[in-house]
Write an enzyme that holds these catalytic residues in place. Structure first.
Site, PDB file in Angstrom:
ATOM      1  N   VAL A  26       0.959  -1.195  -0.163  1.00  0.00           N
ATOM      2  CA  VAL A  26       0.054  -0.009   0.059  1.00  0.00           C
ATOM      3  C   VAL A  26       0.837   1.375   0.016  1.00  0.00           C
ATOM      4  CG1 VAL A  26      -1.796   1.245   1.237  1.00  0.00           C
ATOM      5  CG2 VAL A  26      -1.984  -1.085   1.175  1.00  0.00           C
ATOM      6  N   LYS A  54     -13.944  -5.213  11.351  1.00  0.00           N
ATOM      7  CA  LYS A  54     -14.460  -4.274  10.487  1.00  0.00           C
ATOM      8  C   LYS A  54     -16.006  -4.302  11.111  1.00  0.00           C
ATOM      9  CE  LYS A  54     -11.469  -5.846   6.794  1.00  0.00           C
ATOM     10  NZ  LYS A  54     -11.263  -6.707   5.927  1.00  0.00           N
TER      11      LYS A  54
END
Lengths: 444, 444
Positions: free
Chosen positions: A29, A218
């Site tokens: 990333v 999440k």
């Protein structure tokens, strides 16, 4: 000679100060963040209202090859010194110890922070939010939930004037890929998992994905955001996909649906108090449901709000470039606030809702049973459901063999306690050989 | 005695000042805005960081019955005086004259503005954006594009660090409802339109919807946002759904797709300069496309960005409560900025991209032809395609009758100029009786 455009009323004699960005970590990333920051520097400067300069990249080793996008002269092993030179710190090192220390140091120094670190938020979220609040700086984390899917900003800002009732999402690409392959190929879990591991879609140790732990982290973040209350990983009732069989998927298909691993957070009544229940489990979605068509490694989150109705946010759930896009969206916001003042909406837990256990949830189930194929069995079954106050929506008999049949019973909405009692009693009901599955069923 | 919580470091001796909100217009959406503001006042105050007070509602007549949600003592016919008393003005009166004057007055007085008025933005957008910029106030309009679908904030903020390549959306509920009904029932356009009018899903004069003008206004707004350039209604190449037949829909279904009216804005090369092309037209979407499953009055917008890949935003495209939810999301942002400083990202047109005409677009087409059913016809056709440099992806023969056949040819991607020349030439090709349709086909 070309005429000069008139100065804008907000233009000042001096150019706006450059916003200095520090990047901590430079893996998949991070490399993409560097590439995009450099490639789109003019556009990003226009959107921020000031130039944005990457002043350094903290890494563990200076020697690793990071490809042509990462300038070697920006690399440093002294993350702490780098943080002190930055207006905005992007944390991509992962983990919960060094990452926490560096984020706290950045906040204390007045820098805005952008992170994609879900574990960090799940472990130290409240401490970090409080620190950011005290310092009046941004702490943004769109990339920590469902990759590029812009659901964090959607829930926090777009729905700020509404009341979220329910959030349900496909937030783990690995399990969605596995269930998809099982659905398409008719294979069992173990076969598809092995293939996913070969292809790199699943880790060598797949536990965090297939047991639902990643989705649960999440779910906790989404529930906290949506209901303005504190929900931690331990509050999530979690079941993974290791028990899903090819026969279960086929039975769902025959009933016009697909099995998906969903993270679900909803408001429920528990002891006459409004509460929040959060769970991760495999669910049957009818084909008309917006989440039923979410394939492969895509993620999507449906948010049901009182006034807005049903919204859905959909996109790539992982990957270097998509995650970097989410990081950069937050980076532009944090940099803009540094230059022009203001701050993104802070975390809030003002609602202080209690967490309700799974027994307070109401749902429909598809209960599949192997039964003896003789008169009277259905009457016994129907009586068992009725005795527990669970009413039946449909019963379908599926292909059976010698003197056995498979029945798929879909219930109406019923309290979890009644469903559990029904399931226990069914095991003892005359004519029932085996309880095959008892998936929750969503409505289209 | 209960222990008091310690004061937060940001708490000051005086309570935060109340944010005064003026509402202009009180129709379907306005009534819902009032209801939600009152019902959720405590939650909205927590999210804004200060109490939010509705100080007045400007209406044309004080006599109309507005139901129990609208307090009569807040009504006034003096909109100008009301605007002067407000920190945030919500414009829901529609139209482009009075609305423009009041919005400019609000901005000049330093108030933030929230509007759902797409026509106002399409007509006077640049003047209003410039005024808001000069005054340093918010001008927010999530509700003007696709109702509750949070695509404006998504494009402007979530993708602020990315580069949008293409936007395609179902942004008109009426035409989506009509095409859906045609698909389900197999009826022709006129029959379904009459039914939609009866049900109140289509206006008595349906022109703005069915000719694509409403979608074109939204396409212009989305294109301006996504590409940071100025796109006006006149720049949109617009075709509606009045020419779509039941046979076209059946042919799309046989090819594994559905016909949807899409607004499409994309970057194209025109004369070796990067440009923007914007169009509204009926398109064949393969069943696997995320927009193919968007039913009835729902809206959805897919955004394809360089790093993020494909994102989709989905939700109710119209209706009082959903639109009010979008208005309130903007209202909370504008009120927060009034109380705590800062400002939402302003409109920007720094990219100054030229608009490319439809001849610069590249696309695939499904070209359906009624042809004579005799040897050699296919060879003639294939030659016509080849002569214009258009290569063929698939050819399928569909049911025909006496000595006639219907051929459906799907091309590979080709420049619009080549496709138009091919279509002209096909009409003159030996054996071709009629060109039935030539829809663009999207990729899954």
């Amino acid at each position: 000679m070309t005429a000069q455009p008139p100065p804008s009323p907000h233009e000042t004699a001096s150019a706006p100060a450059t916003v200095r960005v520090a990047l901590l970590g430079c893996g998949t990333v991070g490399t993409q963040v560097v590439r995009l920051l450099r490639r789109h520097s003019a556009e990003i400067a226009a959107r921020v209202g000031a130039p944005v300069e990457l002043v350094g990249i903290a890494v563990r080793s200076l020697d690793a090859d990071r490809g042509p996008d990462v300038p070697a002269d920006l690399l440093t092993t002294d993350a702490e010194a780098l943080v002190r030179r930055a207006d905005v710190v992007v944390e991509l090192i992962g983990g919960t110890t060094t990452a926490r220390d560096l984020v706290l140091e950045a906040i204390a120094g007045g820098a805005g922070v952008v992170t994609a670190n879900k574990a960090l938020l799940a472990t130290h979220g409240p401490q970090l939010y409080a620190a950011a609040d005290a310092a009046g700086v941004d702490l943004l984390y769109e990339a920590a939930v469902a990759g590029a899917v812009p659901v964090v900003r959607g829930v926090r800002e777009s729905l700020a004037g509404d009341r979220v009732m329910r959030v349900l999402g496909i937030v783990n690409g690995t399990t969605n890929f596995i269930l998809d392959e099982m659905t398409t190929g008719g294979h069992d879990f173990d076969v598809v998992l092995a293939r996913a591991q070969e292809l790199g879609y699943a880790e060598a140790d797949p536990t965090a994905d297939v047991e639902g732990h990643d989705a649960a982290a999440k779910a906790a973040i989404l529930a906290s955001l949506a209901f303005h209350t504190r929900v931690s990983l331990g509050d999530v009732d979690c079941e993974g996909i290791t028990g899903v069989t090819a026969a279960d998927i086929e039975a769902a298909r025959e009933a016009g649906g697909v099995i998906k691993l969903l993270a679900i957070a909803e408001r429920v009544e528990a002891g006459s108090r409004e509460s929040v229940a959060v769970r991760v489990n495999p669910v049957i979605l009818p084909d008309g449901h917006p989440l039923a068509g979410v394939r492969g490694a895509y993620n999507a989150v449906v948010v049901e709000a009182e006034a807005a109705g049903r919204l859905m946010f959909y996109g790539a759930g992982a990957g270097g470039a998509p995650t970097a896009s989410a990081v950069l969206g937050d980076l532009v916001a944090a940099a803009r606030h540094r230059g022009q003042g203001g701050r993104a909406p802070a975390e809030s837990a003002y609602a202080e809702l209690p967490i309700a256990g799974p027994e307070h949830v109401t749902s429909r189930r598809q209960i599949r049973l192997a039964v003896e194929d003789r008169p009277g069995v259905l009457a016994h079954l129907a009586t068992t459901f009725a005795e527990h106050g669970v009413s039946i929506e449909t019963v379908r008999q599926q292909a059976g063999d010698d003197e056995a049949a498979t029945l798929a019973v879909v219930t109406h909405d019923a309290p979890e306690s009644a469903l559990r009692a029904t399931i226990s009693a069914l095991r003892e009901t005359p004519g029932v050989r085996e309880l095959l599955s008892a998936y929750r069923v969503e409505r289209a």
